[in-house]
Design a protein around this motif. Structure first.
Motif, PDB file in Angstrom:
ATOM      1  N   ASN A 181      -8.705   2.343  -2.062  1.00  0.00           N
ATOM      2  CA  ASN A 181      -8.860   3.727  -2.488  1.00  0.00           C
ATOM      3  C   ASN A 181      -7.988   4.623  -1.609  1.00  0.00           C
ATOM      4  N   CYS A 198       0.846  -1.199   0.000  1.00  0.00           N
ATOM      5  CA  CYS A 198       0.000   0.000   0.000  1.00  0.00           C
ATOM      6  C   CYS A 198       0.878   1.245   0.000  1.00  0.00           C
ATOM      7  N   THR A 212      -3.592   4.407   0.870  1.00  0.00           N
ATOM      8  CA  THR A 212      -4.347   3.214   0.476  1.00  0.00           C
ATOM      9  C   THR A 212      -4.197   2.121   1.521  1.00  0.00           C
TER      10      THR A 212
END
Length: 638
Positions: free
Chosen positions: A451, A419, A440
């Motif tokens: 997202n 991430c 994220t």
């Protein structure tokens, strides 16, 4: 904040440039400040007139002065029609009214700028009842909108205007007689400003007729009303407030390096300021002192003169990619991301203006990068992005690293490799306790769609990054996609105010994050939002635009008052910067400059409590930048 109007500022500038004075007078009574429609002609059903805020039962914010114009398809059923107003085919439009004015225009090109707002009572009606408005110059349509629809539809070929309230409030207009009992079913709208070029053919006879019209689509029964204000015919679309050009640079350098010619012009990049907005740091390749080779240098404007940060040597092929200034101590410290040579890794530095010394915070090897530094109010804490495993323990995944005045933390956010964390912004007060960023990663709750969400992190009362549990993360957004089958919501550019508890967070999002509020984002445009920690309704949408995208935001120490914006017009591709003041659900806007190369808005508030916005532009706003180098500008909201 001073109450001097936008028009008054234009007139003040007219003392410096006669062009501005002439522009402010075309058309006569373009702001309706006579309290009448003098110099305007009402046509069609003639449901038009001058209104003031007290004439509307709901809250309407007049953008310039006290009065505005209003043109309506109501009240109730009128008589004009049937006609084909929108060119959609068939005679299915009714109840047309307009205001028009003819002005002598002796210059070309010419542009018309105006504030507008379209309130339609058709928001919840079936799709085909899509009332319309337009603006014509000598009969040529240059602007148009149709009713906003709560279901997102658009029956007419015109773009949708913004919605008002989501629920019915049934406000009305009481005066003048031509508009008495006009229904604003969903409340008064929020004004936006637009600037458009007038077709050259319309100027051939040295005059132009502007007509603002409204019509009812497919029925005669439901009211829609166009509000207009501060109509000006101008020589350009440079919406200038009270601005000055701080830097005046010239020159260029050509270098032969590795068998290739490298060209460097005198241009400014990156900008930061202190809490007053009067102390400004920026990066430029211009020779403002001891920079004959036009390499990246850091300069500081201290309110009266420029100084250069010496002892920090960027050689050919190197460059400065990040800059931040401590906010509460007169801008004593700068946080810098720079690559000193063409083969070096970008490292993070802190510069002390008082002692003219640099402190190297990172010394990471090749193959990774550090960047996007942020600094707290007194320069004691610096956070930055890094893809360097030696700092993050996360391989090449981008994470946020915090330097607490002594050491850099390599375990602040864990070592998850799958991430990304980015865009850190520390609180603008002196304790450096709070940090906002986008990520994220999963810090609080779940994030199955990966997202980018906005978080606020509490580093702990001791400021030693001691809080690493989920309870120290406040999740500001929790988004998926923009509508069924749409793209992921984009949340970005979060900034913190300077309150003790890091209370106010401003950020950008194209999500419909507040669908039941007075302002909501049904068209998924990029808007400015504010989160208030501890509030009963923490999240509010501050801007509401259907034909622009907000691309930047900054906030001063007091998050309840002023913030700066950057946006791009989807109509003409021009960028604008300015200041907005929090005012209920309809914030007050002061646009300072508009142009193709206008960006980097940073805000402060001077000792005389005047908002100050610093920005970068290569435009020739005042006739002082004919070579169109990127320069530093400063705007004051008088």
């Amino acid at each position: 904040m001073s109450t001097v109007s936008h028009r008054a500022r234009q007139l003040l500038f007219g003392l410096v440039t006669l062009t501005s004075l002439a522009q402010a007078q075309i058309p006569v009574n373009g702001g309706f400040e006579t309290g009448t429609i003098a110099n305007w002609t009402a046509g069609g059903d003639t449901r038009a007139g001058a209104i003031r805020a007290s004439y509307v039962s709901g809250t309407i914010v007049i953008p310039e002065g006290t009065w505005a114009g209003a043109i309506s398809s109501g009240p109730g059923a009128r008589s004009t029609g049937p006609l084909d107003f929108d060119g959609f085919g068939g005679n299915n439009d009714y109840d047309q009214s307009w205001l028009e004015s003819t002005s002598a225009v002796t210059f070309s090109p010419a542009f018309v700028a105006f504030d507008w707002a379209f309130a339609s009572s058709e928001q919840n009606e079936p799709d085909q009842y899509d009332d319309v408005m337009d603006v014509k110059a000598d009969g040529v349509r240059i602007f148009s909108r149709s009713s906003c629809k709560l279901n997102g539809s658009s029956y007419s070929p015109f773009a949708n205007a913004n919605c008002q309230n989501a629920s019915i409030v049934n406000n009305t207009i009481s005066n003048p007689a031509a508009l008495n009992t006009v229904n604003l079913r969903f409340g008064p709208p929020t004004f936006q400003r637009v600037c458009l070029q007038i077709p050259a053919a319309a100027l051939a006879d040295s005059s132009v007729t502007l007509r603002f019209s409204v019509a009812d689509s497919n029925d005669r029964n439901v009211d829609s009303t166009l509000f207009i204000d501060d109509v000006q015919i101008k020589t350009s679309c440079n919406e200038i407030g009270s601005i000055v050009q701080r830097t005046v640079t010239t020159g260029r350098n050509v270098e032969l390096k590795g068998g290739t010619f490298f060209f460097r012009g005198a241009n400014a990049r990156l900008i930061a300021n202190d809490s007053t907005g009067e102390i400004v740091a920026f990066v430029t390749s211009a020779d403002l002192g001891s920079n004959p080779n036009l390499l990246d240098q850091i300069y500081i404007w201290n309110g009266t003169a420029f100084t250069r940060a010496t002892g920090f040597n960027v050689t050919s092929g190197g460059g400065i990619s990040g800059l931040a200034m401590s906010y509460q101590d007169g801008g004593r410290y700068l946080a810098i991301a720079a690559r000193l040579t063409d083969t070096a890794t970008t490292q993070i530095y802190r510069y002390d203006r008082n002692t003219n010394t640099f402190l190297t915070l990172t010394s990471t090897p090749a193959g990774c990068e550090n960047g996007t530094p942020t600094i707290d109010g007194d320069g004691g804490v610096i956070a930055f992005e890094s893809t360097c495993n030696a700092l993050t323990g996360s391989g090449t995944a981008k994470k946020i690293v915090v330097w607490n005045g002594t050491t850099t933390s390599s375990s602040l956010f864990g070592t998850t490799t799958g991430c990304t964390m980015a865009e850190p912004a520390l609180t603008k007060n002196n304790n450096g306790r709070y940090l906002v960023f986008k990520s994220t990663c999963v810090h609080n709750g779940t994030n199955a769609d990966a997202n980018f969400e906005i978080y606020r992190f509490d580093r702990g009362a001791s400021g030693t990054n001691s809080g690493t549990t989920t309870g120290n993360f406040t999740r500001i957004t929790n988004t998926t996609t923009n509508g069924t089958g749409g793209p992921q919501t984009n949340n970005s550019s979060a900034v913190l105010d300077g309150s003790t508890n890091g209370t106010y967070i401003y950020f950008l999002s194209d999500g419909n994050l507040t669908p039941s509020a007075a302002n909501f984002n049904a068209d998924f445009s990029s808007e400015i939002f504010r989160y208030e920690v501890g509030a009963g309704t923490p999240l509010t949408q501050r801007t509401n635009s259907s034909d622009s995208a907000y691309i930047g935001v900054d906030v001063e120490t007091d998050g309840t008052l002023n913030y700066a914006y950057e946006r791009i017009s989807l109509l003409n591709g021009q960028f604008s910067v300015g200041q907005r003041r929090v005012n209920g659900t309809s914030d007050i806007e002061n646009n300072l400059a508009t142009g193709l190369t206008t960006n980097g808005a940073r805000i402060g508030r001077s000792s005389t409590v005047i908002p100050v916005v610093n920005f970068i532009s290569a435009e020739n706003f005042l006739g002082t930048n004919t070579d169109h180098n990127a320069e530093i500008w400063q705007g004051r909201v008088q």
